[in-house]
Design a protein around this motif. Structure first.
Motif, PDB file in Angstrom:
ATOM      1  N   GLY A 142       0.830  -1.199   0.000  1.00 11.54           N
ATOM      2  CA  GLY A 142       0.000   0.000   0.000  1.00 11.54           C
ATOM      3  C   GLY A 142       0.864   1.247   0.000  1.00 11.54           C
ATOM      4  N   ILE A 143       0.329   2.306  -0.587  1.00  8.50           N
ATOM      5  CA  ILE A 143       1.117   3.514  -0.779  1.00  8.50           C
ATOM      6  C   ILE A 143       1.538   4.163   0.527  1.00  8.50           C
ATOM      7  N   GLU A 144       0.709   4.002   1.573  1.00  9.32           N
ATOM      8  CA  GLU A 144       1.015   4.646   2.855  1.00  9.32           C
ATOM      9  C   GLU A 144       2.243   4.056   3.526  1.00  9.32           C
ATOM     10  N   TYR A 145       2.662   2.856   3.099  1.00  5.17           N
ATOM     11  CA  TYR A 145       3.821   2.212   3.724  1.00  5.17           C
ATOM     12  C   TYR A 145       5.131   2.487   2.986  1.00  5.17           C
ATOM     13  N   LEU A 146       5.057   3.215   1.900  1.00  5.91           N
ATOM     14  CA  LEU A 146       6.277   3.516   1.148  1.00  5.91           C
ATOM     15  C   LEU A 146       7.048   4.629   1.847  1.00  5.91           C
ATOM     16  N   THR A 147       8.162   4.287   2.457  1.00 10.66           N
ATOM     17  CA  THR A 147       9.059   5.266   3.070  1.00 10.66           C
ATOM     18  C   THR A 147      10.372   5.285   2.298  1.00 10.66           C
ATOM     19  N   MET A 148      11.144   6.314   2.497  1.00 12.17           N
ATOM     20  CA  MET A 148      12.428   6.405   1.805  1.00 12.17           C
ATOM     21  C   MET A 148      13.371   5.304   2.277  1.00 12.17           C
ATOM     22  N   ASP A 149      13.320   4.960   3.557  1.00 12.94           N
ATOM     23  CA  ASP A 149      14.176   3.882   4.066  1.00 12.94           C
ATOM     24  C   ASP A 149      13.817   2.550   3.422  1.00 12.94           C
ATOM     25  N   LEU A 150      12.508   2.236   3.383  1.00 12.55           N
ATOM     26  CA  LEU A 150      12.078   0.980   2.783  1.00 12.55           C
ATOM     27  C   LEU A 150      12.393   0.955   1.298  1.00 12.55           C
ATOM     28  N   LEU A 151      12.187   2.081   0.635  1.00  9.50           N
ATOM     29  CA  LEU A 151      12.459   2.149  -0.796  1.00  9.50           C
ATOM     30  C   LEU A 151      13.939   1.921  -1.083  1.00  9.50           C
ATOM     31  N   ALA A 152      14.811   2.505  -0.273  1.00 10.91           N
ATOM     32  CA  ALA A 152      16.252   2.318  -0.462  1.00 10.91           C
ATOM     33  C   ALA A 152      16.629   0.848  -0.288  1.00 10.91           C
ATOM     34  N   THR A 153      16.029   0.196   0.708  1.00 11.62           N
ATOM     35  CA  THR A 153      16.312  -1.219   0.936  1.00 11.62           C
ATOM     36  C   THR A 153      15.835  -2.067  -0.227  1.00 11.62           C
ATOM     37  N   GLU A 154      14.603  -1.830  -0.668  1.00 17.76           N
ATOM     38  CA  GLU A 154      14.034  -2.617  -1.764  1.00 17.76           C
ATOM     39  C   GLU A 154      14.809  -2.409  -3.063  1.00 17.76           C
ATOM     40  N   ALA A 155      15.258  -1.172  -3.311  1.00 23.83           N
ATOM     41  CA  ALA A 155      15.952  -0.867  -4.562  1.00 23.83           C
ATOM     42  C   ALA A 155      17.427  -1.222  -4.508  1.00 23.83           C
ATOM     43  N   GLY A 156      17.969  -1.433  -3.299  1.00 25.61           N
ATOM     44  CA  GLY A 156      19.386  -1.745  -3.175  1.00 25.61           C
ATOM     45  C   GLY A 156      20.287  -0.561  -3.458  1.00 25.61           C
ATOM     46  N   VAL A 157      19.805   0.640  -3.102  1.00 25.21           N
ATOM     47  CA  VAL A 157      20.610   1.856  -3.280  1.00 25.21           C
ATOM     48  C   VAL A 157      20.620   2.627  -1.966  1.00 25.21           C
ATOM     49  N   GLY A 158      21.502   3.593  -1.864  1.00 28.05           N
ATOM     50  CA  GLY A 158      21.531   4.436  -0.684  1.00 28.05           C
ATOM     51  C   GLY A 158      20.374   5.415  -0.682  1.00 28.05           C
ATOM     52  N   LYS A 159      19.923   5.775   0.524  1.00 27.23           N
ATOM     53  CA  LYS A 159      18.812   6.719   0.608  1.00 27.23           C
ATOM     54  C   LYS A 159      19.189   8.061  -0.010  1.00 27.23           C
ATOM     55  N   GLY A 160      20.471   8.436   0.104  1.00 23.44           N
ATOM     56  CA  GLY A 160      20.920   9.688  -0.495  1.00 23.44           C
ATOM     57  C   GLY A 160      20.751   9.705  -2.002  1.00 23.44           C
ATOM     58  N   THR A 161      20.909   8.532  -2.632  1.00 19.63           N
ATOM     59  CA  THR A 161      20.711   8.440  -4.081  1.00 19.63           C
ATOM     60  C   THR A 161      19.278   8.794  -4.451  1.00 19.63           C
ATOM     61  N   ILE A 162      18.326   8.320  -3.635  1.00 20.05           N
ATOM     62  CA  ILE A 162      16.915   8.605  -3.907  1.00 20.05           C
ATOM     63  C   ILE A 162      16.634  10.090  -3.727  1.00 20.05           C
ATOM     64  N   PHE A 163      17.152  10.673  -2.649  1.00 18.80           N
ATOM     65  CA  PHE A 163      16.927  12.104  -2.409  1.00 18.80           C
ATOM     66  C   PHE A 163      17.533  12.951  -3.518  1.00 18.80           C
ATOM     67  N   ARG A 164      18.729  12.576  -3.982  1.00 19.69           N
ATOM     68  CA  ARG A 164      19.370  13.371  -5.037  1.00 19.69           C
ATOM     69  C   ARG A 164      18.584  13.277  -6.341  1.00 19.69           C
ATOM     70  N   ARG A 165      18.021  12.108  -6.610  1.00 20.42           N
ATOM     71  CA  ARG A 165      17.323  11.929  -7.890  1.00 20.42           C
ATOM     72  C   ARG A 165      15.896  12.468  -7.857  1.00 20.42           C
ATOM     73  N   PHE A 166      15.192  12.279  -6.735  1.00 17.56           N
ATOM     74  CA  PHE A 166      13.765  12.609  -6.684  1.00 17.56           C
ATOM     75  C   PHE A 166      13.428  13.728  -5.706  1.00 17.56           C
ATOM     76  N   GLY A 167      14.323  14.043  -4.800  1.00 19.90           N
ATOM     77  CA  GLY A 167      14.095  15.148  -3.881  1.00 19.90           C
ATOM     78  C   GLY A 167      13.306  14.787  -2.644  1.00 19.90           C
ATOM     79  N   SER A 168      12.279  13.951  -2.804  1.00 10.83           N
ATOM     80  CA  SER A 168      11.407  13.622  -1.682  1.00 10.83           C
ATOM     81  C   SER A 168      10.537  12.427  -2.059  1.00 10.83           C
ATOM     82  N   ARG A 169       9.784  11.940  -1.087  1.00 10.47           N
ATOM     83  CA  ARG A 169       8.803  10.878  -1.342  1.00 10.47           C
ATOM     84  C   ARG A 169       7.785  11.351  -2.387  1.00 10.47           C
ATOM     85  N   THR A 170       7.360  12.600  -2.280  1.00 11.31           N
ATOM     86  CA  THR A 170       6.425  13.149  -3.259  1.00 11.31           C
ATOM     87  C   THR A 170       7.023  13.137  -4.658  1.00 11.31           C
ATOM     88  N   GLY A 171       8.320  13.401  -4.756  1.00 14.79           N
ATOM     89  CA  GLY A 171       8.984  13.363  -6.050  1.00 14.79           C
ATOM     90  C   GLY A 171       8.961  11.980  -6.680  1.00 14.79           C
TER      91      GLY A 171
END
Length: 215
Positions: free
Chosen positions: A55-84
């Motif tokens: 469900g969408i409410e459970y998508l956090t940046m920490d969980l996303l980084a784990t699932e994608a196998g990348v650092g959380k900083g990579t996600i922030f640099r590419r998308f800026g935020s969860r909304t991004g």
């Protein structure tokens, strides 16, 4: 009748900046290095998995980084935020819909009677908005932003051109705006929330409206 190699929208004059596959967010995405593009797709694929599974409410940046196998900083640099992340997922879905609408197989794409295309457009749009509704609400995009982006102009020009081909009289820009706005109302009142209205009933109602309009 439309030709698959020459969609009707080109006849009625889409501006050069507005073509199938334009960004929901407006503008042209910046070029990416191959490794950055791979990371981007890996992150978005992981987001789709989490949303479908948890469900969408459970998508956090920490969980996303784990699932994608990348650092959380990579996600922030590419998308800026969860909304991004949500907006990028929406952008992909919108581009896919535009390509199917303007260059895909009939009846949604070129090659069918304009009224059959308009009926197919509404049914397909309801399906997209239903499946992407949570993303649209979570993306925090205000209504004025949704109405002003090039992607919406594509759908307005598309509907206007189909109405024109079907010899519908009246103020076609206003009529197209009103028709599309009726489809988008399901974002405010999700199907099933009001008097048990379901997605199939909404789709059938769209077809009835279109056929009555051109009768």
């Amino acid at each position: 009748m439309d030709s698959p190699s020459a969609p009707s929208e080109t006849v009625f004059g889409l501006p050069p900046s507005i073509r199938p596959g334009v960004s929901l967010l407006g503008g042209t995405p910046p070029p990416e290095r191959s490794d950055a593009a791979r990371n981007r797709e890996r992150i978005l694929a992981a987001a789709r998995v989490v949303i479908a599974r948890d469900g969408i409410e459970y998508l956090t940046m920490d969980l996303l980084a784990t699932e994608a196998g990348v650092g959380k900083g990579t996600i922030f640099r590419r998308f800026g935020s969860r909304t991004g992340v949500f907006r990028s997922l929406l952008d992909e879905a919108e581009r896919d819909f535009q390509i199917r609408m303007m260059a895909g197989p009939p009846p949604l794409g070129p090659g069918a009677d304009p009224i059959e295309r308009l009926v197919a457009f509404g049914r397909a749009r309801i399906e997209v908005l239903t499946t992407q509704g949570d993303l649209l609400r979570e993306s925090e995009a205000p209504p004025e932003a949704r109405y002003g982006v090039p992607a919406r102009q594509v759908t307005e020009v598309h509907v206007m051109s189909l109405l024109r081909q079907a010899h519908v009289d009246g103020d076609l820009p206003v009529l197209a705006f009103n028709l599309i706005s009726m489809l988008e109302a399901i974002l405010i009142l999700p199907p099933g929330a009001v008097r048990g209205i379901t997605v199939p009933r909404l789709a059938d109602g769209w077809e009835e409206l279109v056929r009555r309009l051109v009768a």
